[in-house]
Write an enzyme that holds these catalytic residues in place. Sequence first.
Site, PDB file in Angstrom:
ATOM      1  CB  CYS A 156       4.317 -23.084  22.854  1.00  0.00           C
ATOM      2  SG  CYS A 156       3.579 -24.561  23.568  1.00  0.00           S
ATOM      3  CB  SER A 157       8.120 -19.861  20.728  1.00  0.00           C
ATOM      4  OG  SER A 157       7.835 -19.500  22.059  1.00  0.00           O
TER       5      SER A 157
END
Length: 373
Positions: A156-157
């Site tokens: 997600c980063s």
Amino acid sequence: MKQVVISGTGLYTPPFSISNEELVTCFNAYAEKFNADHADAIAAGTVTALDLSSVAFIEKASGIKSRFVMEKAGILDPARMVSRIAERGDDELSLQAEMAVAAARDALARAGRAPADIDMVLVACSNMQRAYPAMAVEVQDALGIDGYGFDMNVACSSATFGIQQAVAAVQSGQARAVLVLNPEITSGHLNWRDRDSHFIFGDACTAIVVEAKDTAVSQHQFEIIGTQLKTRFSNAIRNNFGFLNRFDASGVGKEDKLFRQQGRKVFKEVCPMAAEMIKVTLAKACVEVAQVSRYWLHQANLNMNLLIARLILGRDAEANEAPVILDTYANTSSAGSIIAFHQYQDDMAAGAMGVICSFGAGYSIGCVVVRKV
């Protein structure tokens, strides 16, 4: 040090949306059939009955009301609960590349740039639809960009980590401008038959143009004045799908080859980490919390974002301070914070400060401090 800006962002939204009502109808039909088919085993205590889902449960747990997907009929078929998307031939543009090209053209237009102005293409997302050749190189070819490209995955980063890579490339002179792309088909790794997570994800693709400030021509510029990245290993969010699965046939198709998480553990551990990371990034950029007018946070769970904002501000955030898009997009993994940034930036005055922050599996957290030019 050369000053670097985000000069344009782009967004591709899939053509289909699934409401919570539609999702619950499908899931409950599956669960009721499962319970009926296993009634004797459930009565004997050897099989656990499936609980039904509800719109109220989903919205209380997540704040999500709907999600976009690349195909919905297959997902909403209780006998299947997986999208029906045919494989494409090797001579056709792949699905992720198609999404990325659409978002890229949007970002290039906002940046006032053409493919000839880009030297590097970076596809950063949670899941790649193949091992090789790199999706970034396919997108580079489709857009007619000279230079180089590569893929990266920090779950997600990925977008914020990608922005940092782009900043480094521009500052070092490796690239005049970088195209960062986040094509997320998260519907592909979601277990739609898991009541605790069947509502979490949606599909989307975002694009970001990063370039030197002294040559940027866009009217949508944000100077990048600080970045910070952090990782810490955790199994609380995990997906074991990979090419080595074929070594052990007994594991093929098992639930651990899809997304799974320990939700309460993630909430408890990630929220304070993300809030502290934002404070540290701001301090290193010599920016006070009071100077920040907007936080574009990872869009995974409304309750997480509310708590993170409260930990930073010491109070509840106003709606325009931490805009929410997950109610209609759900969790689009790396694309989420960039969708929020893309949709909630044009009203900001010159000099206004903001923070893009993503957090997720790894654990991984990425923060980017920006100032409207």
